[in-house]
Write an enzyme that holds these catalytic residues in place. Structure first.
Site, PDB file in Angstrom:
ATOM      1  N   LYS A 295     -13.471   8.910  -1.156  1.00  0.00           N
ATOM      2  CA  LYS A 295     -14.096   8.314   0.017  1.00  0.00           C
ATOM      3  C   LYS A 295     -15.524   9.170  -0.041  1.00  0.00           C
ATOM      4  CE  LYS A 295     -10.868   5.512   1.478  1.00  0.00           C
ATOM      5  NZ  LYS A 295     -11.273   3.945   1.359  1.00  0.00           N
TER       6      LYS A 295
ATOM      7  N   LYS B 168      -8.066  -0.577  -9.634  1.00  0.00           N
ATOM      8  CA  LYS B 168      -7.048  -1.342  -9.094  1.00  0.00           C
ATOM      9  C   LYS B 168      -7.483  -2.315  -8.186  1.00  0.00           C
ATOM     10  CE  LYS B 168      -6.835   1.492  -4.871  1.00  0.00           C
ATOM     11  NZ  LYS B 168      -6.198   1.929  -3.713  1.00  0.00           N
TER      12      LYS B 168
ATOM     13  N   LYS C  43      -9.062  -4.074  -1.367  1.00  0.00           N
ATOM     14  CA  LYS C  43      -9.600  -4.723  -0.405  1.00  0.00           C
ATOM     15  C   LYS C  43     -11.281  -4.337  -0.406  1.00  0.00           C
ATOM     16  CE  LYS C  43      -6.431  -3.384   2.547  1.00  0.00           C
ATOM     17  NZ  LYS C  43      -5.210  -3.964   3.358  1.00  0.00           N
TER      18      LYS C  43
HETATM   19  P1  TYM Z   1      -3.318   0.580   2.145  1.00  0.00           P
HETATM   20  O1  TYM Z   1      -3.635  -0.396   3.172  1.00  0.00           O
HETATM   21  O2  TYM Z   1      -4.378   0.868   0.972  1.00  0.00           O
HETATM   22  O3  TYM Z   1      -2.354  -0.158   1.087  1.00  0.00           O
HETATM   23  C1  TYM Z   1      -1.067  -0.683   1.475  1.00  0.00           C
HETATM   24  C2  TYM Z   1       0.186  -0.392   0.568  1.00  0.00           C
HETATM   25  O4  TYM Z   1      -0.182  -1.230  -0.509  1.00  0.00           O
HETATM   26  C3  TYM Z   1      -0.247  -0.488  -1.936  1.00  0.00           C
HETATM   27  N1  TYM Z   1      -1.371  -0.906  -2.449  1.00  0.00           N
HETATM   28  C4  TYM Z   1      -1.193  -1.200  -3.827  1.00  0.00           C
HETATM   29  N2  TYM Z   1      -0.039  -1.141  -4.825  1.00  0.00           N
HETATM   30  C5  TYM Z   1      -0.188  -1.237  -5.961  1.00  0.00           C
HETATM   31  N3  TYM Z   1      -1.562  -1.911  -6.548  1.00  0.00           N
HETATM   32  C6  TYM Z   1      -2.524  -1.923  -5.972  1.00  0.00           C
HETATM   33  N4  TYM Z   1      -3.572  -2.442  -6.486  1.00  0.00           N
HETATM   34  C7  TYM Z   1      -2.453  -1.515  -4.572  1.00  0.00           C
HETATM   35  N5  TYM Z   1      -3.423  -1.575  -3.417  1.00  0.00           N
HETATM   36  C8  TYM Z   1      -2.705  -1.204  -2.520  1.00  0.00           C
HETATM   37  C9  TYM Z   1      -0.359   1.102  -1.308  1.00  0.00           C
HETATM   38  O5  TYM Z   1      -0.208   1.859  -2.297  1.00  0.00           O
HETATM   39  C10 TYM Z   1       0.190   0.887   0.002  1.00  0.00           C
HETATM   40  O6  TYM Z   1       1.431   1.085  -0.223  1.00  0.00           O
HETATM   41  N6  TYM Z   1      -2.705   4.891   3.890  1.00  0.00           N
HETATM   42  C11 TYM Z   1      -2.164   3.613   3.740  1.00  0.00           C
HETATM   43  C12 TYM Z   1      -1.330   3.276   4.813  1.00  0.00           C
HETATM   44  C13 TYM Z   1      -0.688   4.165   5.325  1.00  0.00           C
HETATM   45  C14 TYM Z   1       0.809   4.630   5.137  1.00  0.00           C
HETATM   46  C15 TYM Z   1       1.331   5.417   6.172  1.00  0.00           C
HETATM   47  C16 TYM Z   1       1.795   4.176   4.070  1.00  0.00           C
HETATM   48  C17 TYM Z   1      -0.860   4.716   6.640  1.00  0.00           C
HETATM   49  N7  TYM Z   1       0.245   5.742   7.057  1.00  0.00           N
HETATM   50  C18 TYM Z   1       2.562   5.991   6.066  1.00  0.00           C
HETATM   51  C19 TYM Z   1       2.897   4.792   4.097  1.00  0.00           C
HETATM   52  C20 TYM Z   1       3.348   5.676   4.847  1.00  0.00           C
HETATM   53  C21 TYM Z   1      -3.100   2.893   2.920  1.00  0.00           C
HETATM   54  O7  TYM Z   1      -4.394   3.000   3.043  1.00  0.00           O
HETATM   55  O8  TYM Z   1      -2.394   1.705   2.284  1.00  0.00           O
END
Ligand code: TYM
Length: 331
Positions: A111, A194, A197
């Site tokens: 980041k 990967k 968004k």
């Molecule tokens: P975020 O919003 O980036 O992604 C949400 C979930 O999707 C998974 N993910 C992926 N898995 C496989 N391949 C990909 N290309 C890919 N892109 C996204 C992420 O691993 C995630 O599981 N910090 C987290 C949100 C969060 C969270 C939490 C998750 C906040 N608090 C507590 C679990 C527990 C996030 O930014 O995910």
């Protein structure tokens, strides 16, 4: 029944990475676990979204959760900012999260590179807020994609530290979970990395993308001149297209193109056409449901309100014990 927590940031629509990395597991887990799935709108503030967009983004993720099959009768679905207990636990955990360990987080380093003009304290303490999300319900399993693994390790560190410091067994250790053997990383369509968004235009296929948009994105995916030797190792961009095909296409389709790659007769144009149609077949019913649910304001309101009430009940119990352990006692 074991408790499960997971969330997705409200920074836009869900893509295939979110689905196969996380949501697919949410849907399966809700039958056998006490599940809490939330929309991480506090977390989305690190990138300073316009107030006018925030609510629409939260609604989009909520609708997409429901369209994918997360059942509010089985799981607790809620919006993170409806649970101020999370913010309080975050504050408490921040007191023994050290800047050195936070600065070493891979996501933080990424980041800092991606947004050098906005390295705010929320970014640094992002894993602490994640730990608060998980520990507020004392969850033991957290269905996430591979990119979140390090955050889960940090959540265990913070949980154990709190327990040790206050001589209490309040927080269990929580582990990243996937029904397969490994955590999933869905690649993007731009040849490397990967699906995400915030990656470049055309990298991600969203569940709500129209068939035309999907065809365009897939046909533009990066490929190369093709293999010249039988059974040659696939370069990353080609491996990526095969990985996505493995997720959405029937086995025999995958094997057909794998064989043609291995005997050097593959035509990437044909493969991409097939892949686009298989993605469309997979996303079409979800897209339809997303469109249908988007206009059902009453239902959305009910799910969010009931979810918030259930989540708060669980969070209040945890916070009451945490406050007591720390020494916040009432007079
Ligand atoms: P975020 O919003 O980036 O992604 C949400 C979930 O999707 C998974 N993910 C992926 N898995 C496989 N391949 C990909 N290309 C890919 N892109 C996204 C992420 O691993 C995630 O599981 N910090 C987290 C949100 C969060 C969270 C939490 C998750 C906040 N608090 C507590 C679990 C527990 C996030 O930014 O995910």
């Amino acid at each position: 029944m074991e408790t499960v927590v997971s969330g997705i940031r409200s920074t836009g629509m869900l893509h295939l990475g979110n689905y196969f990395g996380a949501v697919k597991n949410f849907i399966k887990m809700q039958h056998d676990y006490n599940c809490f799935f939330f929309i991480a709108d506090y977390h989305s503030l690190t990138t300073h979204p316009a107030s006018a967009d925030l609510h629409a983004n939260v609604k989009q993720v909520l609708v997409e959760y429901l369209a994918c099959g997360i059942d509010p009768g089985k799981s607790t679905i809620y919006i993170q900012s409806d649970l101020p207990e999370t913010a309080e636990l975050y504050l408490l955990l921040n007191m023994n999260a050290y800047t050195g360990e936070l600065e070493r987080s891979v996501t933080f380093k990424e980041k800092v590179k991606a947004q050098p003009d906005n390295v705010n304290a929320g970014l640094l303490t992002y894993p602490v807020l994640m730990a608060a999300d998980i520990l507020i319900h004392r969850a033991v399993k957290v269905p996430v994609g591979k990119d979140q693994q390090q955050h889960l390790e940090m959540a265990r560190t913070f949980a154990n530290r709190f327990n040790r410091m206050y001589k209490i067994e309040l927080f269990p250790e929580s582990f990243a979970f996937n029904f397969g053997t490994d955590l999933v990383k869905v690649p993007g369509l731009d040849g490397s990395g990967k699906m995400g968004k915030s990656e470049g235009e055309g990298n991600a296929i969203f569940l709500a993308d129209s068939p035309d948009v999907i065809r365009k994105k897939v046909m533009r995916a990066v490929t190369d001149a093709g293999p010249t030797q039988p059974n040659q190792k696939k370069p990353e961009a080609i491996e990526n297209i095969f990985s996505i095909m493995k997720l959405v296409s029937p086995d025999q389709t995958f094997r057909h193109f794998d064989d043609t790659y291995n005997n050097c007769t593959i035509r990437y144009g044909d493969m991409k056409k097939q892949l686009a149609e298989d993605i469309i077949a997979f996303t079409a019913p979800l897209r339809e449901k997303i469109l249908e649910l988007s206009s059902d304001e009453k239902y959305i309101h009910r799910v969010a309100t009931e979810g918030a009430a259930k989540a708060r009940e669980s969070a209040r119990k945890t916070m009451s014990e945490a406050r007591k352990a720390i020494g916040f006692l009432s007079f």
